[in-house]
Design a protein around this motif. Structure first.
Motif, short mmCIF file in Angstrom:
data_model
loop_
_atom_site.label_atom_id
_atom_site.label_comp_id
_atom_site.label_asym_id
_atom_site.label_seq_id
_atom_site.Cartn_x
_atom_site.Cartn_y
_atom_site.Cartn_z
N ARG B 74 0.88 -1.18 0.00
CA ARG B 74 0.00 0.00 0.00
C ARG B 74 0.91 1.22 0.00
NH1 ARG B 74 -5.22 -0.65 3.30
NH2 ARG B 74 -5.62 -1.69 1.30
N VAL B 75 0.72 2.08 -0.97
CA VAL B 75 1.65 3.21 -1.18
C VAL B 75 0.91 4.52 -0.91
CG1 VAL B 75 3.21 4.32 -2.81
CG2 VAL B 75 2.75 1.87 -3.01
N HIS B 76 1.58 5.39 -0.15
CA HIS B 76 1.05 6.73 0.09
C HIS B 76 2.07 7.73 -0.42
CE1 HIS B 76 -0.94 10.12 1.68
NE2 HIS B 76 -0.22 10.26 2.78
N ASP B 77 1.67 8.52 -1.41
CA ASP B 77 2.57 9.51 -1.99
C ASP B 77 1.87 10.87 -1.97
OD1 ASP B 77 4.38 10.99 -3.36
OD2 ASP B 77 4.29 9.86 -5.23
N PRO B 78 2.01 11.60 -0.86
CA PRO B 78 1.20 12.80 -0.67
C PRO B 78 1.46 13.88 -1.72
CG PRO B 78 2.85 12.61 1.06
CD PRO B 78 2.89 11.34 0.27
N THR B 79 2.61 13.83 -2.40
CA THR B 79 2.89 14.87 -3.40
C THR B 79 2.70 14.36 -4.82
OG1 THR B 79 5.23 14.32 -3.33
CG2 THR B 79 4.50 16.09 -1.89
N GLY B 80 2.34 13.11 -5.01
CA GLY B 80 2.17 12.56 -6.35
C GLY B 80 0.79 12.87 -6.91
N ALA B 81 0.62 12.49 -8.19
CA ALA B 81 -0.67 12.74 -8.86
C ALA B 81 -1.74 11.80 -8.30
CB ALA B 81 -0.52 12.53 -10.37
N VAL B 82 -1.32 10.61 -7.87
CA VAL B 82 -2.24 9.68 -7.21
C VAL B 82 -1.71 9.52 -5.78
CG1 VAL B 82 -3.15 7.33 -7.22
CG2 VAL B 82 -2.68 8.52 -9.39
N HIS B 83 -2.55 9.78 -4.79
CA HIS B 83 -2.04 9.83 -3.42
C HIS B 83 -1.93 8.47 -2.74
CE1 HIS B 83 -2.89 14.40 -2.81
NE2 HIS B 83 -2.22 14.13 -3.89
N TRP B 84 -2.84 7.58 -3.09
CA TRP B 84 -2.86 6.26 -2.46
C TRP B 84 -3.07 5.21 -3.52
CZ3 TRP B 84 -2.12 5.15 2.63
CH2 TRP B 84 -2.31 6.17 3.56
N TRP B 85 -2.34 4.14 -3.47
CA TRP B 85 -2.71 2.99 -4.30
C TRP B 85 -2.16 1.70 -3.68
CZ3 TRP B 85 1.35 6.11 -5.94
CH2 TRP B 85 2.56 5.48 -6.24
N LEU B 251 12.97 15.37 1.42
CA LEU B 251 11.63 15.94 1.46
C LEU B 251 10.56 15.00 0.91
CD1 LEU B 251 12.64 19.54 0.41
CD2 LEU B 251 12.14 18.70 2.71
N ALA B 252 10.97 13.98 0.17
CA ALA B 252 9.97 13.07 -0.41
C ALA B 252 9.16 12.45 0.72
CB ALA B 252 10.64 11.99 -1.24
N GLY B 253 7.87 12.47 0.57
CA GLY B 253 7.01 11.99 1.66
C GLY B 253 6.43 10.62 1.39
N VAL B 254 6.94 9.91 0.38
CA VAL B 254 6.33 8.63 0.03
C VAL B 254 6.53 7.61 1.15
CG1 VAL B 254 8.32 7.66 -1.17
CG2 VAL B 254 6.04 7.00 -1.88
N SER B 255 5.50 6.86 1.46
CA SER B 255 5.65 5.80 2.46
C SER B 255 4.89 4.57 1.99
CB SER B 255 5.15 6.26 3.82
OG SER B 255 3.78 6.57 3.75
#
Lengths: 450, 450
Positions: B74-85, B251-255
C-alpha cells in the motif's frame, strides 16, 4: 570547488579572528550557560506527560505521533560473535537538518555556531551547528519559537552550498536515522542572535580538542566539509575500496525484525524504564527537563542512557608518505544499508564483561596500551544530547605499525583523501568515524600551522 | 584508473575482433537459440507446483522460502498525482551478482557474454553478462548445475576489479531489489563454454542499437564501466547536483506498508493471477517453462506481465559545448532510498488513460512528436526476463532545446561526466537511466569512430 576548498583551508589555518577571541570563550560560555541552564532528572516512564506506553506492545510514543518512538528490535547476525539479541531502539523516520552557516569576514570564512544546552549533555552547554532541527522542530509540533537561521538551509537558491549530504547516526541506538548535514555560505547580512558566534575553522579545531565542547552534530557536519586533495599514494585503488564495501554489504547476513518493547528477551521493565539483565549496554529512561532560554520552559521525554564510557579510535600510519587510517567495515542493526565504515575501535570496554571473549574488539588492547608518544589526539566527547543521556566516548587517534595487510578482511587502511571522497555521499562513514575525521582534519591544521 | 579507462575506450572504438566476427553473429545466435529454445505458457497460479499461495495473505512463495515472494504494497505519496494505491510487488531481499568478465586479446579488452534464454524474453535468446546469478542460484537452491565463471566474481583477489557497485532494479515492480554489478578483468586462461563469446565493447554497442539483443542485466553492468573524463563544463556544480538529490530524498514523503496480496484494493484475483480492475499496469501470472540447455529442464514460476510498451527517453542537448541529458528525480515505491535519477520520460503511455490528466508525464509529448532528425537513438529493449514476461520499452535519446532551467524542480540537466561519477555509487541512477547511459556511451563511440 578548488576555490571553496582553498578558502576552507585558509579558515582552518586561522586561529585569530576579528570577530571572536578564543581567550574570552570560556567566560562567554560560562556566563551564557548560567543564563540558560538546563537541568534534567530521572522520572518514571508513567510520569512523561506527553508520552505514553502503547497498549500491548509497550512502545513509547509521543502523543502527537511526532518526535520518535522507542520500540523493540530482534537482531539476527549469523556471522557476529552474538547471533541473536533483542534490544530497544529509537525510531525517528523523519530527516532533520544539521546546518552550519558560513560567511567570509576579512577574507576568512567563519562558521556560525550556537552555544546550546541539551538535556543529555554531561556539562550543560556545547557548541552546536547554526541549525539543529528535527522536522518536528521546524514544522511547529514543538510549539516553540521558530528555528532561527533555518531559511538559509530550506532554500539555498540565493546562497552557495558547500556540503549537503544525508548521513546516518548511531546504528546501535537509532533505527535508520538520517540527518541532512549541510554547510551553506552566504554573502547576505546576518544578525548574530544571543547564544550564537562566528568562529574560524581553526578555532573550532582547537575547541574540538577539549573535552565536551563541540557537540556531535557539529562534528559530523564539519567532517562533511570538502578538503584539499593530496597527490596519489593511497594503498588501495578507490575502485578496490568501493568493491570491498560493496562486497561487505552484499554478503552481510544481518537481519532485524521489529518487536514489541515489552516483549524483549533479557531486558527488565520497571517503572523507571528498561535495563538489560546483565546491567550492561544501556537503559531506556524518562527525564524531566527544566530549561531557561530554550524553545519551551520545560518538558519530559524518553532518553537512552548508555553504561560506561566508550573508546573510539583510529589507528593511523604513514604509507607511501601518505597518512592512512585503519577503518572497520562494521554492521550495526539500525543502519539503512547494512554496513558502514567505522573507526578501528568502537566499543564500551566494560560491555565485554558480558560477552564471549571472541567478541573482544580487535585492536582495542593496542589502543588502551598506547603511550603518550603514540597518542596524536585524545578528548572525551559526548554524543547527541537530545536523545542520549550522558553518552560519552574517549576519542583517540593513535600511531600504529599494524601492517599494510591488517590480517582481517573487515579492516583496511584508507587514505584521508579517500575518506573525504566518500563523505560526499551518504552512509559510507558512520557517525563515530565522522567525529574522528573532524579531529584528524584538526590535527592536520595544527601540524601545518606549526 | 586512467589506464583502465583508456583501455575501455580502446575496446569501445573496436568493432572488429580476431575472436568474434559480427557478420556471423546472427547465424550463431539463431543456431544456438534453436538448440536451447525455451517456451513459456501461462498456467493457473494453483498449477505452480513449487509455489504456493500463503494461507490468509495469499502471498505467493516458493516452497524453499528462496527466490522471491509476491506480496501486496500500500503506497502513500502525498505529493504525487495519485495519493494512495495498492499493488502487488516482488520481494527478493538477497543481492545477486551480475558480472562481466573482461580479458585483453591483441591489446583490446574483450567482454565475455552469454547467449541466454529467459522465460520472459519476447524473442528467446538475449546477450547477458558472463554471470547472472541470484544467491539462490549459486548456493544451490536451484538444484541445477554450478554457475560457470562465478568464482571470478566471488573471489576477485587474483583479478582486477573494474567496477563493483550494488544498483537497484525496477522500483515499481521490485521491493528494494539490489544486484551487484561487477566488471572483473583477468589475465588467466579462460575456457569459452558453449553459448559464451568474447566481444569488444564497440561490438556490444552495435548490438545494443538493435531491438531485443542486449538484455537488461548486460546494459546495467555496461553502464557502470568507468568512462573518460571530459574537461569541466557541466551546467551545475557537482556539489549542487548532490545537494539537489539530498533535498529531494529528504523531502519526499512517500511511504509504503506491506499488505496481503489477497487484500489489494482495486485488484482482481482469478485462477490465472492478479489484474488491476482498469485492465492497466501489470498482471501477476503463472508460467510453465520448458527449456533445453538451462540449469534444469523445466519449471513453473510466478511472473509479472506489464501491459503495453513503455517509452523511456533522455532529452539531450549541448550546453557550454558539453553534452547534457535531462534527468528526473523520481520516486518509486520499491526504491531502497526514496528517490533515484530517472530518464526524462519513463512511462507506459497507455496507462495514462486511467490516471488524472495532471499525471501525464512531462516531456512525453515532445519525445513522441520528435522527427527522425532529432532521434539520436531508438531501439525496443526488454527488461529482465527471469521475472518479467514480455516487458518491452522503446528506448530513445532525443535532441532537445528545453532551456537550461527546465521549469520544474524535479528535472535537471546533468553532464555525461556527472552521470559517470554517480554510477560509481549505489542508487543514484535507476535501472532505466542506466540502460540509456549504456546507449549514450554507444552513441559517443559511434561518433568518435566516424
Amino acid at each position: 570547488m578548488a576555490d571553496v576548498t582553498a578558502r576552507i583551508a585558509r579558515s582552518a589555518a586561522a586561529v585569530e579572528s576579528p570577530l571572536t577571541d578564543l581567550a574570552g570563550f570560556d567566560d562567554w560560555f560560562a556566563e551564557y550557560g548560567e543564563k540558560i541552564c538546563t537541568t534534567a532528572e530521572r522520572v518514571p516512564l508513567a510520569a512523561l506527560d506527553q508520552w505514553y506506553e502503547t497498549p500491548v506492545t509497550g512502545d513509547l510514543r509521543h502523543r502527537t505521533g511526532k518526535f520518535f518512538t522507542v520500540h523493540g528490535l530482534r537482531v539476527h547476525d549469523p556471522t557476529g560473535a552474538v547471533h541473536w539479541w533483542d534490544q530497544p531502539i529509537i525510531d525517528q523516520p523523519e530527516v532533520g537538518i544539521l546546518g552550519i552557516l558560513v560567511k567570509e569576514f576579512d577574507g576568512v570564512p567563519h562558521f556560525l555556531m550556537q552555544a546550546k544546552a541539551e538535556p543529555g549533555n554531561p556539562g550543560g552547554l556545547q557548541l552546536s551547528p547554526t541549525v539543529q532541527a528535527t522536522r518536528s522542530n521546524y514544522t511547529g509540533v514543538h510549539k516553540g519559537r521558530p528555528v532561527p537561521y533555518l531559511d538559509y538551509f530550506r532554500d539555498t537558491s540565493r546562497h552557495r552550498v558547500i556540503a549537503d549530504v544525508r548521513q546516518s547516526e548511531q546504528g546501535a541506538w537509532f533505527y535508520r536515522k538520517r540527518n541532512r548535514n549541510m554547510v551553506v555560505e552566504t554573502t547576505t547580512e546576518v544578525e548574530v542572535l544571543e547564544g550564537f558566534r562566528w568562529f574560524t575553522l581553526g578555532q573550532l579545531y582547537l575547541l574540538l580538542s577539549r573535552d565536551d565542547i563541540v557537540n556531535m552534530d557539529a562534528r559530523t557536519v564539519m567532517a562533511c566539509l570538502p578538503a584539499r586533495s593530496r597527490p596519489d599514494g593511497a594503498l588501495h585503488r578507490t575502485t578496490d575500496v568501493l568493491s570491498w564495501i560493496t562486497g561487505a554489504r552484499s554478503l552481510a547476513g544481518v537481519s532485524t525484525q521489529r518487536i514489541a518493547l515489552s516483549g524483549l528477551d533479557e531486558w527488565e521493565h520497571t517503572d523507571m524504564g528498561y535495563s538489560h539483565e546483565s546491567g550492561g549496554f544501556f537503559d531506556v529512561i524518562g527525564v524531566s527537563v527544566t530549561a531557561n532560554g530554550r524553545e519551551v520552559g520545560g518538558w519530559r521525554q524518553a532518553m537512552i542512557e548508555p553504561h560506561g564510557t566508550g573508546v573510539i579510535a583510529f589507528l593511523m600510519r604513514r604509507i607511501n608518505g601518505v597518512e592512512h587510517v585503519l577503518v572497520h567495515a562494521r554492521t550495526e542493526p539500525g543502519y539503512a544499508d547494512v554496513v558502514e565504515l567505522a573507526p578501528t575501535v568502537q566499543c564500551v570496554p566494560e560491555s565485554y564483561r558480558w560477552l564471549p571473549s571472541a567478541a573482544r574488539p580487535r585492536h582495542l588492547d593496542e589502543v588502551l596500551a598506547a603511550g603518550p608518544d603514540r597518542i596524536r589526539f585524545e578528548a572525551v566527547l559526548s554524543e547527541e544530547g537530545g536523545r542520549f543521556f550522558h553518552a560519552r566516548n574517549r576519542y583517540l587517534i593513535v600511531d600504529s605499525d599494524v601492517p599494510e595487510d591488517p590480517g582481517h578482511p573487515d579492516y583496511r587502511w584508507l587514505s584521508m583523501d579517500q575518506l573525504t571522497g566518500l563523505l560526499r555521499h551518504s552512509h559510507y562513514l558512520n557517525v563515530q568515524a565522522r567525529s574522528l575525521v573532524a579531529c584528524l582534519r584538526g590535527l592536520e591544521t595544527a601540524r601545518s600551522a606549526r
